[in-house]
Design a protein around this motif. Structure first.
Motif, short mmCIF file in Angstrom:
data_model
loop_
_atom_site.label_atom_id
_atom_site.label_comp_id
_atom_site.label_asym_id
_atom_site.label_seq_id
_atom_site.Cartn_x
_atom_site.Cartn_y
_atom_site.Cartn_z
N LYS A 167 -7.10 6.67 -2.25
CA LYS A 167 -7.72 5.85 -1.20
C LYS A 167 -7.26 6.31 0.18
O LYS A 167 -8.06 6.44 1.11
CB LYS A 167 -7.37 4.37 -1.41
CG LYS A 167 -7.93 3.45 -0.35
CD LYS A 167 -7.54 2.00 -0.62
CE LYS A 167 -8.02 1.10 0.50
NZ LYS A 167 -7.57 -0.29 0.30
N HIS A 168 -5.95 6.60 0.32
CA HIS A 168 -5.41 7.04 1.60
C HIS A 168 -5.99 8.41 1.98
O HIS A 168 -6.30 8.64 3.15
CB HIS A 168 -3.88 7.09 1.53
CG HIS A 168 -3.21 6.84 2.84
ND1 HIS A 168 -1.86 6.69 2.94
CD2 HIS A 168 -3.69 6.71 4.10
CE1 HIS A 168 -1.54 6.48 4.21
NE2 HIS A 168 -2.63 6.50 4.93
N HIS A 181 2.93 6.22 -2.25
CA HIS A 181 2.10 5.14 -2.77
C HIS A 181 2.57 4.72 -4.15
O HIS A 181 3.16 5.52 -4.88
CB HIS A 181 0.64 5.61 -2.81
CG HIS A 181 0.16 6.11 -1.48
ND1 HIS A 181 0.38 7.40 -1.06
CD2 HIS A 181 -0.48 5.48 -0.47
CE1 HIS A 181 -0.12 7.55 0.16
NE2 HIS A 181 -0.65 6.41 0.54
N PHE A 236 0.82 -1.20 0.00
CA PHE A 236 0.00 0.00 0.00
C PHE A 236 0.86 1.26 0.00
O PHE A 236 0.57 2.22 -0.69
CB PHE A 236 -0.94 0.00 1.21
CG PHE A 236 -1.87 1.17 1.27
CD1 PHE A 236 -2.82 1.38 0.28
CD2 PHE A 236 -1.80 2.07 2.32
CE1 PHE A 236 -3.68 2.47 0.33
CE2 PHE A 236 -2.66 3.16 2.39
CZ PHE A 236 -3.60 3.36 1.39
N GLU A 261 -4.23 5.75 -7.47
CA GLU A 261 -5.43 5.18 -6.84
C GLU A 261 -5.21 4.93 -5.34
O GLU A 261 -6.09 5.23 -4.53
CB GLU A 261 -5.84 3.87 -7.55
CG GLU A 261 -6.27 4.05 -8.99
CD GLU A 261 -5.11 4.24 -9.98
OE1 GLU A 261 -5.35 4.83 -11.06
OE2 GLU A 261 -3.97 3.82 -9.68
N ASP A 262 -4.03 4.42 -4.99
CA ASP A 262 -3.74 4.20 -3.57
C ASP A 262 -3.60 5.52 -2.83
O ASP A 262 -4.04 5.65 -1.68
CB ASP A 262 -2.48 3.36 -3.39
CG ASP A 262 -2.70 1.89 -3.68
OD1 ASP A 262 -3.88 1.46 -3.76
OD2 ASP A 262 -1.71 1.15 -3.83
#
Length: 160
Positions: A131-132, A123, A101, A127-128
């Motif tokens: 998300k975070h 990241h 992640f 996308e990660d």
């Protein structure tokens, strides 16, 4: 005061905070009191295994107020005592690859009579990073910085 930043090119989120305590004291709190500052209250952290050296285990579990559990089974990539540590969840402590992640980078340096604390999460992809952000990175990591500062600043009567 805590500031936050986003670097889209590095897929990085970060926070920075001035702590009114010398770096040696801040580092001691970082390494000796990690469960007390690592995640924002009312969450709590349990340390399963920590080896403060490059290649050492970084294995914690965060517990939420509604019985949530978030394990972080990772490894230290770099540890410079009194200055910084870097870990990733891309590998476990036996160097077995796992779903990655982020890479966490935590740095301190003297600033005036206190310490500048910087924490960032890099990241693998946008996308990660997104998300975070949606998980509450800024609020959570700002709260963590405040908890670390409160612990270090409370020790004003102790020697550094």
């Amino acid at each position: 005061m805590c500031t936050s930043n986003i670097s889209e090119t590095l897929h990085e989120l970060s926070v920075s905070r001035y702590i009114e305590a010398p770096p040696a004291r801040v580092w001691r709190v970082i390494t000796e009191q990690l469960p007390q500052w690592w995640c924002p209250a009312p969450w709590r952290t349990e340390v399963n295994a920590i080896e403060w050296r490059p290649g050492g285990a970084f294995d914690t579990t965060m517990f939420g107020p509604d019985a949530e559990q978030i394990p972080c089974r990772g490894v230290f990539l770099d540890v410079m005592p009194g200055r910084r540590f870097v870990f990733t969840d891309a590998f476990d402590s036996q160097w077995n690859p796992q779903q990655a992640f982020m890479v966490g980078i935590f740095e301190i340096e003297a600033e005036g009579e206190g310490t500048r604390y910087r924490a960032s999460a890099r990241h693998w992809n946008p996308e990660d990073l997104q998300k975070h952000k949606e998980m509450g990175f800024t609020e959570g990591w700002t709260a963590v910085a405040a908890q670390l500062a409160a612990l270090a600043e409370a020790e004003t009567g102790k020697s550094s």
